[in-house]
Write a protein that holds these residues in place. Structure first.
Motif, PDB file in Angstrom:
ATOM      1  N   UNK A   1      25.368 -11.712 -23.902  1.00 29.60           N
ATOM      2  CA  UNK A   1      26.505 -11.758 -25.127  1.00 29.60           C
ATOM      3  C   UNK A   1      25.873 -12.209 -26.136  1.00 29.60           C
ATOM      4  N   UNK A   2      24.959 -13.069 -26.246  1.00 29.33           N
ATOM      5  CA  UNK A   2      24.178 -13.697 -27.297  1.00 29.33           C
ATOM      6  C   UNK A   2      23.317 -12.385 -27.919  1.00 29.33           C
ATOM      7  N   UNK A   3      22.905 -11.635 -26.996  1.00 32.86           N
ATOM      8  CA  UNK A   3      21.897 -10.688 -27.614  1.00 32.86           C
ATOM      9  C   UNK A   3      22.875  -9.394 -28.287  1.00 32.86           C
ATOM     10  N   UNK A   4      24.079  -9.423 -27.969  1.00 30.88           N
ATOM     11  CA  UNK A   4      25.063  -8.643 -28.555  1.00 30.88           C
ATOM     12  C   UNK A   4      24.894  -6.982 -27.925  1.00 30.88           C
ATOM     13  N   UNK A   5      24.649  -7.125 -26.631  1.00 31.47           N
ATOM     14  CA  UNK A   5      24.447  -5.897 -25.725  1.00 31.47           C
ATOM     15  C   UNK A   5      25.458  -5.943 -24.862  1.00 31.47           C
ATOM     16  N   UNK A   6      26.104  -5.041 -24.521  1.00 30.30           N
ATOM     17  CA  UNK A   6      27.350  -5.261 -23.640  1.00 30.30           C
ATOM     18  C   UNK A   6      26.900  -5.408 -22.006  1.00 30.30           C
ATOM     19  N   UNK A   7      27.535  -6.137 -21.255  1.00 33.23           N
ATOM     20  CA  UNK A   7      27.524  -6.073 -19.869  1.00 33.23           C
ATOM     21  C   UNK A   7      28.570  -5.036 -19.401  1.00 33.23           C
ATOM     22  N   UNK A   8      28.154  -3.851 -18.748  1.00 29.85           N
ATOM     23  CA  UNK A   8      28.708  -2.870 -18.511  1.00 29.85           C
ATOM     24  C   UNK A   8      29.398  -2.945 -17.032  1.00 29.85           C
ATOM     25  N   UNK A   9      29.037  -3.901 -16.116  1.00 29.24           N
ATOM     26  CA  UNK A   9      29.396  -3.858 -14.906  1.00 29.24           C
ATOM     27  C   UNK A   9      28.361  -3.847 -13.610  1.00 29.24           C
ATOM     28  N   UNK A  10      28.930  -3.698 -12.509  1.00 31.21           N
ATOM     29  CA  UNK A  10      27.834  -3.434 -11.297  1.00 31.21           C
ATOM     30  C   UNK A  10      27.184  -2.136 -11.516  1.00 31.21           C
ATOM     31  N   UNK A  11      26.103  -1.995 -10.686  1.00 21.95           N
ATOM     32  CA  UNK A  11      25.452  -0.732 -10.543  1.00 21.95           C
ATOM     33  C   UNK A  11      26.301   0.482 -10.390  1.00 21.95           C
ATOM     34  N   UNK A  12      27.385   0.236  -9.718  1.00 24.40           N
ATOM     35  CA  UNK A  12      28.300   1.467  -9.400  1.00 24.40           C
ATOM     36  C   UNK A  12      28.845   2.202 -10.620  1.00 24.40           C
ATOM     37  N   UNK A  13      28.613   1.457 -11.575  1.00 26.95           N
ATOM     38  CA  UNK A  13      29.009   2.154 -12.978  1.00 26.95           C
ATOM     39  C   UNK A  13      28.000   2.916 -13.340  1.00 26.95           C
ATOM     40  N   UNK A  14      26.821   3.144 -12.976  1.00 28.27           N
ATOM     41  CA  UNK A  14      25.909   3.861 -13.332  1.00 28.27           C
ATOM     42  C   UNK A  14      26.243   5.506 -12.919  1.00 28.27           C
ATOM     43  N   UNK A  15      27.070   5.650 -12.140  1.00 31.26           N
ATOM     44  CA  UNK A  15      27.727   6.923 -11.901  1.00 31.26           C
ATOM     45  C   UNK A  15      28.528   7.589 -12.967  1.00 31.26           C
TER      46      UNK A  15
END
Length: 215
Positions: free
Chosen positions: A53-67
């Motif tokens: 979060x401090x890097x100002x880049x979102x966490x998208x979720x687990x690897x399943x979201x790569x789909x």
């Protein structure tokens, strides 16, 4: 035109990979090379999520979201351990997303180097001439791979380690921080060379060696 990229792994190694992406963008002359979509990680710790979060880049979720990512999105496997990186690489193959090749502007890679997809070269790393590097090889900060070496898939050469000329590193090898592999030697698949070790003879597959000389 920038390419989309997702970093796999919220840990320290993954966040260092993000630093390489940003350094490549900063050095590019025609605008940013990469557009960072975010991090994915199946089991991120709360501490690492806060650091992301401090890097100002979102966490998208687990690897399943790569789909759900756009076609052509590139992956950067920010996973330091070779065995874990190989396992994740195999699982993510189902998404058919290309792996990015990332070379920090402060690294040197010889023009005749042959490499597979997913190569990541960290700042200060040096690769000289007639070197072959496999898939998802990570050459960490200030490491060196000398002339005529063959390096297999999912190998990690950790910070300040040096691989001398005409060596062969099998798939999944880990060369620990500050270790040295002397010229013409072979390190078998899955072997680990401990930090600060000096390898003076061939290392069998799967072995763990440490010390000076490495045993």
């Amino acid at each position: 035109m920038s390419l989309d990229i997702v970093v796999v792994g919220c840990g320290g190694h993954g966040r260092e990979v993000l630093g390489i992406v940003r350094a490549v963008n900063a050095a590019a002359h025609g605008g940013p090379v990469w557009r960072v979509r975010g991090f994915v990680d199946d089991r991120p710790s709360e501490v690492n999520l806060k650091r992301v979060q401090r890097l100002e880049v979102p966490y998208l979720g687990g690897t399943a979201c790569l789909g759900e990512q756009p076609a052509g999105t590139h992956l950067a496997l920010g996973i330091g351990d070779p065995a874990a990186r190989r396992s994740v690489d195999q699982r993510l193959d189902a998404y058919r997303l290309p792996a990015a090749v990332l070379v920090h502007p402060d690294a040197t890679v010889g023009p005749d180097t042959v490499y597979g997809e997913g190569l990541i070269v960290f700042p200060g790393a040096r690769v000289t001439t007639n070197v072959t590097l496999g898939r998802h090889v990570h050459l960490n900060q200030n490491s060196a791979v000398a002339h005529d070496c063959e390096v297999g898939d999912h190998v990690s050469v950790n910070p300040l380690a040096a691989v001398s000329g005409d060596c062969h590193l099998g798939d999944g090898v880990l060369i620990g921080a500050g270790a040295v592999v002397l010229q013409t030697l072979r390190v078998g698949p899955g072997a680990t060379v401990g930090a600060g070790a000096c390898v003076v003879r061939d290392v069998p597959a799967g072995a763990v060696v440490k010390g000076v000389p490495a045993r």
